[in-house]
Structures are given as C-alpha cells and as structure tokens.
Design an enzyme around this catalytic site. Sequence first.
Site, PDB file in Angstrom:
ATOM      1  CG  ASN A   9      47.308  39.342  48.040  1.00  0.00           C
ATOM      2  OD1 ASN A   9      47.080  38.622  49.016  1.00  0.00           O
ATOM      3  ND2 ASN A   9      47.766  40.583  48.152  1.00  0.00           N
ATOM      4  CD1 TRP A  10      42.106  34.996  46.899  1.00  0.00           C
ATOM      5  CD2 TRP A  10      41.962  33.211  48.262  1.00  0.00           C
ATOM      6  NE1 TRP A  10      41.603  33.943  46.172  1.00  0.00           N
ATOM      7  CE2 TRP A  10      41.509  32.835  46.975  1.00  0.00           C
ATOM      8  CE3 TRP A  10      41.977  32.251  49.270  1.00  0.00           C
ATOM      9  CZ2 TRP A  10      41.069  31.547  46.689  1.00  0.00           C
ATOM     10  CZ3 TRP A  10      41.543  30.965  48.988  1.00  0.00           C
ATOM     11  CH2 TRP A  10      41.095  30.616  47.711  1.00  0.00           C
ATOM     12  CD  GLU A 167      50.291  44.320  44.160  1.00  0.00           C
ATOM     13  OE1 GLU A 167      49.492  43.564  43.604  1.00  0.00           O
ATOM     14  OE2 GLU A 167      50.327  44.484  45.389  1.00  0.00           O
ATOM     15  N   GLY A 234      43.886  41.056  43.617  1.00  0.00           N
ATOM     16  CA  GLY A 234      43.141  40.983  44.867  1.00  0.00           C
ATOM     17  C   GLY A 234      41.678  40.650  44.614  1.00  0.00           C
ATOM     18  N   GLY A 235      40.842  41.682  44.583  1.00  0.00           N
ATOM     19  CA  GLY A 235      39.387  41.511  44.522  1.00  0.00           C
ATOM     20  C   GLY A 235      38.896  40.545  43.455  1.00  0.00           C
TER      21      GLY A 235
HETATM   22  P1  13P Z   1      43.077  44.609  43.779  1.00  0.00           P
HETATM   23  O1  13P Z   1      43.207  43.665  42.637  1.00  0.00           O
HETATM   24  O2  13P Z   1      41.895  44.327  44.668  1.00  0.00           O
HETATM   25  O3  13P Z   1      43.178  46.045  43.352  1.00  0.00           O
HETATM   26  O4  13P Z   1      44.360  44.339  44.733  1.00  0.00           O
HETATM   27  C1  13P Z   1      45.606  44.302  44.153  1.00  0.00           C
HETATM   28  C2  13P Z   1      46.579  43.768  45.139  1.00  0.00           C
HETATM   29  O5  13P Z   1      46.861  44.370  46.150  1.00  0.00           O
HETATM   30  C3  13P Z   1      47.180  42.454  44.860  1.00  0.00           C
HETATM   31  O6  13P Z   1      48.231  42.189  45.708  1.00  0.00           O
END
Ligand code: 13P
Length: 251
Positions: A9-10, A167, A234-235
């Site tokens: 998820n960018w 999440e 995300g990251g």
């Molecule tokens: P991170 O992996 O950056 O913690 O983000 C998770 C996220 O919100 C994926 O949708």
Amino acid sequence: MRTPFICGNWKMYKTVSEALAFLDAAKGLVAGAAGVEVGIGAPATALKSLADAARGSNIRIGGENCHWEKEGAFTGEISVPMLVEAGCAFVIVGHSERRQYFGETNETVNRKVKAALAGGLAVIMCCGETLGEREAGRTGAVVTDHVKNGLAGLTPAEMTKVVVAYEPVWAIGTGRTATPGQAQEAHAVIRELLAGMFGDQTAEATRIQYGGSVKPENVEEIMAQPDVDGALVGGASLKPDSFAKLVNFRA
Ligand code: 13P
C-alpha cells in the site's frame, strides 16, 4: 487452501516515473514467487501506467480508495469504473488513514465495498483498533464493529472477492509490530465473525491479511500464524528489494 496475498500500500508515495522505475526493478524479483498473490495499491495518477507496465507479470495493481457512485459531482473522488478502466484488479477500502483523516465511516466503507464488487473489483477491506481502544480492552469489539458493518449485506459469493486486512492503528508506520500472537488472536476473532455472518465455508476461504510495520525481518513469523493469510505493507513495500523479500517470504 488460502493463497497468501502480499500487497503493498504505497499511500501518497511515488510519482508516475517513480512507480514505473519500481515496477521495472521489482517485476523480475517477484516473478518466481509460486503460490503467492502479489499486489500493489498505488496513487491514482500512477494506476494506468503501472497496470499497463505490469501486464504479463504476476503483480496486480489496485486503487487505494474509491467512491460508491459511478460518476457525479464529487470533486477529487475516483469511481470504480475509472479504476477498472485504468487496469485495476482491486481496491483498498476503509484504511484507518481514510477513517481518521477523511471521515470514512463503516457506512461509507460498506457502500464502497458494494460498489467495488458490483463494478468487478476485488476488495481489501481494512479494520483495526487504536492504541487507546486496545488498552481499554476493546480490540475485539472494534474489529467486530468494522467487519460486521463494513461487510453488511454481502453474499457468500461476493465474499470470494473480499480480503479483510487487520491493521492495528498503533502498529501502522510506528515500527511497533503486533506480536504474532496478537495478530493471530485478532485474526481468529475475525474468522469466527465471518463464520457467523457468511458460514464456515466462506470464513475458511476468506483471506485475512495483517498490516502494521511488516518488514522483511518479521514477515516470516507473522505469516506462520494459522489465520494470517497475507500482509498489507506500507513503508517496506516502497523499495523493490524489500518488497521482493516480503513476497518471497518462504524463500
Ligand atoms: P506500514 O507497513 O508502513 O506500517 O503501514 C501499514 C499500512 O498501513 C498498510 O496499509
């Protein structure tokens, strides 16, 4: 058997050229991942170019949000037919950042889920508690509220196109991952809930992703949990090498 689904998820990262450079580098690195579904949720501007460039690869492209109407006077919004034409296979709905900053509610999430499915997209529907809610012992209640209302009115047939992403808000972008045990516990609650809503067969077949500070270093132990069927990342999904390590979590 549930096919694991590793999805980036960018968020609001990557211009079109940055997105294409990523794809160029990542395609070959994930091509060998057998028995894993691979996806990237990307900003709206990059979707068409990404989907075109991903054709023939094992990477599916998805939107990060959609509106429930097909078209209309909704400045700044993007519709399901627009995502479909851009080449999207799925859309992420109900992310906590959308709930927190853009006023998304269970009701709008539900409308978006239904619109996406009706328009031919698969859906990743997000749920999860804040730190305050966890500390108040309300994790199960919050997750139940999100899932029950977000997926209200769907049929078991529609659920074959739905992935639930758990999440915990306190684990997103914080480096503070839920322990594998905490993830498993919440996922088990969700699966039981799905069984009550849609029957055992649908609950067993539905994939539940974990999201929140998933990284190459912790993906394997998280994926080892019996009710964890994927990750929404995300990251750690922003760099080709790191993304490929997540996808190749079994290697
Ligand atoms: P991170 O992996 O950056 O913690 O983000 C998770 C996220 O919100 C994926 O949708």
